[in-house]
Design a protein around this motif. Structure first.
Motif, PDB file in Angstrom:
ATOM      1  N   VAL A 106      -3.981   1.231  -9.536  1.00  0.00           N
ATOM      2  CA  VAL A 106      -4.360   2.235  -8.530  1.00  0.00           C
ATOM      3  C   VAL A 106      -4.177   1.672  -7.118  1.00  0.00           C
ATOM      4  CG1 VAL A 106      -6.311   3.551  -7.590  1.00  0.00           C
ATOM      5  CG2 VAL A 106      -5.942   3.457 -10.060  1.00  0.00           C
ATOM      6  N   VAL A 107      -4.631   0.450  -6.901  1.00  0.00           N
ATOM      7  CA  VAL A 107      -4.531  -0.153  -5.565  1.00  0.00           C
ATOM      8  C   VAL A 107      -3.057  -0.371  -5.205  1.00  0.00           C
ATOM      9  CG1 VAL A 107      -5.136  -2.168  -4.164  1.00  0.00           C
ATOM     10  CG2 VAL A 107      -6.826  -1.193  -5.738  1.00  0.00           C
ATOM     11  N   GLU A 108      -2.303  -0.872  -6.156  1.00  0.00           N
ATOM     12  CA  GLU A 108      -0.869  -1.093  -5.937  1.00  0.00           C
ATOM     13  C   GLU A 108      -0.175   0.237  -5.570  1.00  0.00           C
ATOM     14  OE1 GLU A 108       0.448  -4.048  -6.064  1.00  0.00           O
ATOM     15  OE2 GLU A 108       2.586  -3.526  -5.987  1.00  0.00           O
ATOM     16  N   ALA A 109      -0.526   1.281  -6.298  1.00  0.00           N
ATOM     17  CA  ALA A 109       0.083   2.598  -6.016  1.00  0.00           C
ATOM     18  C   ALA A 109      -0.327   3.085  -4.621  1.00  0.00           C
ATOM     19  CB  ALA A 109      -0.339   3.609  -7.074  1.00  0.00           C
ATOM     20  N   LEU A 110      -1.569   2.843  -4.260  1.00  0.00           N
ATOM     21  CA  LEU A 110      -2.050   3.294  -2.940  1.00  0.00           C
ATOM     22  C   LEU A 110      -1.303   2.597  -1.803  1.00  0.00           C
ATOM     23  CD1 LEU A 110      -5.954   3.508  -3.357  1.00  0.00           C
ATOM     24  CD2 LEU A 110      -4.415   5.395  -2.760  1.00  0.00           C
ATOM     25  N   VAL A 111      -1.173   1.285  -1.892  1.00  0.00           N
ATOM     26  CA  VAL A 111      -0.551   0.571  -0.761  1.00  0.00           C
ATOM     27  C   VAL A 111       0.956   0.853  -0.662  1.00  0.00           C
ATOM     28  CG1 VAL A 111      -2.263  -1.269  -0.528  1.00  0.00           C
ATOM     29  CG2 VAL A 111      -0.345  -1.615  -2.042  1.00  0.00           C
ATOM     30  N   LEU A 135      -1.317   8.202   5.005  1.00  0.00           N
ATOM     31  CA  LEU A 135      -0.958   6.876   4.492  1.00  0.00           C
ATOM     32  C   LEU A 135      -0.038   6.124   5.445  1.00  0.00           C
ATOM     33  CD1 LEU A 135      -0.355   7.971   0.795  1.00  0.00           C
ATOM     34  CD2 LEU A 135      -2.193   6.500   1.616  1.00  0.00           C
ATOM     35  N   ASP A 136       0.610   6.857   6.342  1.00  0.00           N
ATOM     36  CA  ASP A 136       1.537   6.210   7.271  1.00  0.00           C
ATOM     37  C   ASP A 136       0.818   5.514   8.421  1.00  0.00           C
ATOM     38  OD1 ASP A 136       4.358   6.905   6.315  1.00  0.00           O
ATOM     39  OD2 ASP A 136       3.257   8.786   6.153  1.00  0.00           O
ATOM     40  N   ASN A 151      -3.994  -1.000   4.345  1.00  0.00           N
ATOM     41  CA  ASN A 151      -3.817  -2.328   3.755  1.00  0.00           C
ATOM     42  C   ASN A 151      -4.550  -2.423   2.413  1.00  0.00           C
ATOM     43  OD1 ASN A 151      -6.518  -3.032   4.226  1.00  0.00           O
ATOM     44  ND2 ASN A 151      -6.042  -3.897   6.238  1.00  0.00           N
ATOM     45  N   ARG A 152      -4.322  -3.530   1.708  1.00  0.00           N
ATOM     46  CA  ARG A 152      -4.833  -3.654   0.338  1.00  0.00           C
ATOM     47  C   ARG A 152      -6.364  -3.556   0.276  1.00  0.00           C
ATOM     48  NH1 ARG A 152      -2.722  -5.103  -4.584  1.00  0.00           N
ATOM     49  NH2 ARG A 152      -0.670  -4.953  -3.647  1.00  0.00           N
ATOM     50  N   ALA A 167      -8.436  -0.665  -1.719  1.00  0.00           N
ATOM     51  CA  ALA A 167      -9.421  -0.964  -2.776  1.00  0.00           C
ATOM     52  C   ALA A 167     -10.766  -0.339  -2.408  1.00  0.00           C
ATOM     53  CB  ALA A 167      -9.553  -2.471  -2.948  1.00  0.00           C
ATOM     54  N   ARG A 168     -11.114  -0.401  -1.104  1.00  0.00           N
ATOM     55  CA  ARG A 168     -12.406   0.166  -0.692  1.00  0.00           C
ATOM     56  C   ARG A 168     -12.432   1.685  -0.921  1.00  0.00           C
ATOM     57  NH1 ARG A 168     -12.844  -2.411   3.869  1.00  0.00           N
ATOM     58  NH2 ARG A 168     -12.122  -0.725   5.204  1.00  0.00           N
ATOM     59  N   ALA A 169     -11.337   2.361  -0.570  1.00  0.00           N
ATOM     60  CA  ALA A 169     -11.277   3.827  -0.751  1.00  0.00           C
ATOM     61  C   ALA A 169     -11.410   4.192  -2.227  1.00  0.00           C
ATOM     62  CB  ALA A 169      -9.961   4.372  -0.190  1.00  0.00           C
TER      63      ALA A 169
END
Ligand SMILES: NC(=O)C1=CN([C@@H]2O[C@H](COP(=O)(O)OP(=O)(O)OC[C@H]3O[C@@H](n4cnc5c(N)ncnc54)[C@H](OP(=O)(O)O)[C@@H]3O)[C@@H](O)[C@H]2O)C=CC1
Ligand SMILES: O=C(CO)COP(=O)(O)O
Ligand SMILES: [Zn+2]
Length: 349
Positions: free
Chosen positions: A312-317, A330-331, A335-336, A340-342
């Motif tokens: 999930v985090v990888e996909a988010l960043v 997202l633009d 950051n990572r 992760a916090r979101a």
């Protein structure tokens, strides 16, 4: 500037129990001539394939079936080749979003009209004039033919697996963040914005959130509510001339997951999870979104669809890399740690 942008909308929208029985009548009304090529998937073929063939045969439309299994250009090539080979008079996209999208693009390429026959309320591509495909591993949105008619049999749709209906709600609810992103792009990047398309898309999403407790699997009335909303969302896309009113950062997250973990979660399920987190990033009421998704039975955490926290985090960043020309929250540079916090704060991981 002179001239106009043409808006493509269906001529007939038939929604109701046993609407499928009206298929031959609708084809005749539209002066369609056979052979009719049914573009469908293996599961859908089991559920309605025989019925569609019998109905079209009874109307003299000489139907043939093409089974497609992936949202890929190769499948569109196959559909196009088959349509040309049999000199099809019309195409029918029957099934979920994938079959409808393949028929839609093949229809655009061949200039053969197409009918949309959704068998599940799982996506809002039922009526839109664009299609989503995976090309070289990337999610792309392509211009496509709008259906000449939609035949949505709410009896068939109500009997489809419950998960599909919940996913459709996720795809509609995602309009909340798609619009927030569009407004942001309008303010920061002067992107053209349609008040009308965004109002329609937003109203559709709000209706599903407000009626979430009425939406139950297996009920024809629920299928009707969701199908109508999916069609409205598609009309909003047709008005905008792109998927902008219904696809923003939350869809980028979904496409990003598809890239890293293919075949994990349905499109609408991933969009729903993305919407919870993007609402959080926009500083809006993400709890309302999570609650509505839970009420309709859609996943609200990644582990419900077999996704781990790292994915999930990888996909988010990486989500901002999908269609970089489409500006979203997202633009602003997630950051990572913030990603992760979101995901953690919203309970997605
Ligand atoms: N163009 C647009 O504007 C949009 C396009 N999309 C696209 O649509 C796709 C997602 O659609 P989605 O429907 O979630 O995915 P699929 O089309 O992959 O359908 C999901 C599954 O449901 C099955 N199914 C459909 N109807 C029934 C039924 N009545 N009974 C049993 N099984 C059934 C399908 O079977 P089968 O194997 O027969 O196909 C498939 O296995 C994505 O490719 C997405 O990009 C999504 C939103 C908007
Ligand atoms: O899924 C969509 C709207 O729900 C549109 O798809 P794209 O994200 O591929 O433009
Ligand atoms: Zn979608």
């Amino acid at each position: 500037m002179t001239g106009s942008r043409w808006m493509e909308l269906p001529r007939i929208v038939a929604v109701g129990n046993e609407a499928i029985l009206e298929l031959p009548q609708i084809c005749s009304y539209l002066h369609l001539e056979g052979p009719g090529l049914i573009v469908t998937g293996p599961h859908t073929d089991d559920v309605v394939g025989k019925t569609i063939l019998e109905l079209l045969n009874s109307g003299g439309f000489e139907p043939q079936t093409l089974i497609c299994t992936a949202s890929k250009l190769e499948e569109v090539d196959r559909a196009e080749a088959r349509a040309r080979e049999i000199e099809a008079g019309f195409l029918i996209g029957a099934g979920g979003g994938r079959s409808i999208d393949i028929a839609k693009i093949a229809s655009m390429r061949t200039n053969i009209p197409f009918l949309s026959l959704p068998t599940a309320a799982s996506h809002d591509g039922i009526c839109s004039s664009q299609a989503s495909l995976t090309v070289n591993g990337e999610a792309v949105s392509l211009p496509a033919q709008s259906p000449l008619a939609i035949v949505a049999d709410t009896g068939i749709i109500a009997r489809a697996p419950a998960r599909l209906l919940a996913a459709g709600c996720g795809d509609i609810i995602s309009n909340y963040t798609a619009i927030l992103d569009w407004q942001l792009a309008h303010r920061l990047r002067s992107e053209e914005f349609s008040e009308y398309a965004s109002a329609l898309s937003g109203m559709t999403a709000k209706m599903i959130v407000e009626r979430a407790s009425d939406i139950r699997p297996g009920l024809e009335e629920s299928a009707k509510i969701v199908v109508k909303a999916l069609i409205s969302s598609g009309v909003a896309m047709s008005i905008a001339g792109s998927s902008r009113p219904a696809s923003g950062s939350e869809h980028k997250f979904a496409h990003s997951i598809n890239r890293i973990a293919p075949r994990r979660g349905l499109h609408g399920e991933l969009c729903g999870l993305g919407t919870i987190m993007m609402m959080y990033l926009h500083g809006k009421d993400w709890k309302m979104i999570r609650e509505a998704l839970a009420q309709v039975g859609a996943p609200t955490s990644a582990d419900q669809i077999g996704l781990d926290a790292e994915t999930v985090v990888e996909a988010l960043v990486n989500a901002h890399r999908i269609r970089p020309e489409r500006y979203t929250i997202l633009d602003s540079g997630l950051n990572r740690d913030a990603a992760a916090r979101a995901a953690e704060a919203t309970g997605v991981i």
